[in-house]
Motif scaffolding. Structure first.
Motif: not given
Length: 128
Positions: A81, A85, A88, A102, A109, A111, A122
């Motif tokens: 995860r 993050d 992104l 998100v 999970y 973004c 993505e």
């Protein structure tokens, strides 16, 4: 062994190379010149960033405008995860645009963002 090459038209090749370099991608110099750049995603996965002039050599019809319509969504896996993050954050800091919020679907999970030409990317963590 199969390989995959995603071919994407870009308006400004040096800017696109700088954008994807900021995300941590490298380029294969043997297949990079003023008309295109071979971005290494993984050992057998590449994105060919092609100037619009060069991209036209491979298509019939017009080049779609990624800012007006979505022609494809390229989804890359992430190991965590945190990597989702971080990717992104790097994309937005390098000039990309957020695309959808998100997402969290069960154990998945991810973004999404648009690159400088509006292509949608993505990044998804799918624990196994």
């Amino acid at each position: 062994m199969r390989m995959i090459f995603v071919n994407l038209p870009v308006k400004d090749l040096p800017a696109s190379k700088a954008f994807f370099s900021a995300l941590g991608f490298t380029f294969n110099a043997d297949y990079t010149n003023d008309d295109g750049a071979c971005m290494v995603i993984e050992e057998n996965i590449y994105a060919m960033l092609l100037t619009q002039t060069r991209f036209r050599d491979f298509i019939n019809g017009e080049i779609g405008d990624g800012a007006k319509a979505t022609e494809v969504i390229t989804c890359l896996s992430a190991d965590s995860r945190a990597e989702v993050d971080e990717t992104l954050a790097k994309a937005l800091a390098a000039g990309g645009k957020p695309w959808k919020p998100v997402m969290e679907h069960g154990p998945m999970y991810g973004c999404s963002f648009q690159d400088l030409d509006g292509h949608v990317w993505e990044v998804m963590h799918m624990p196994g």
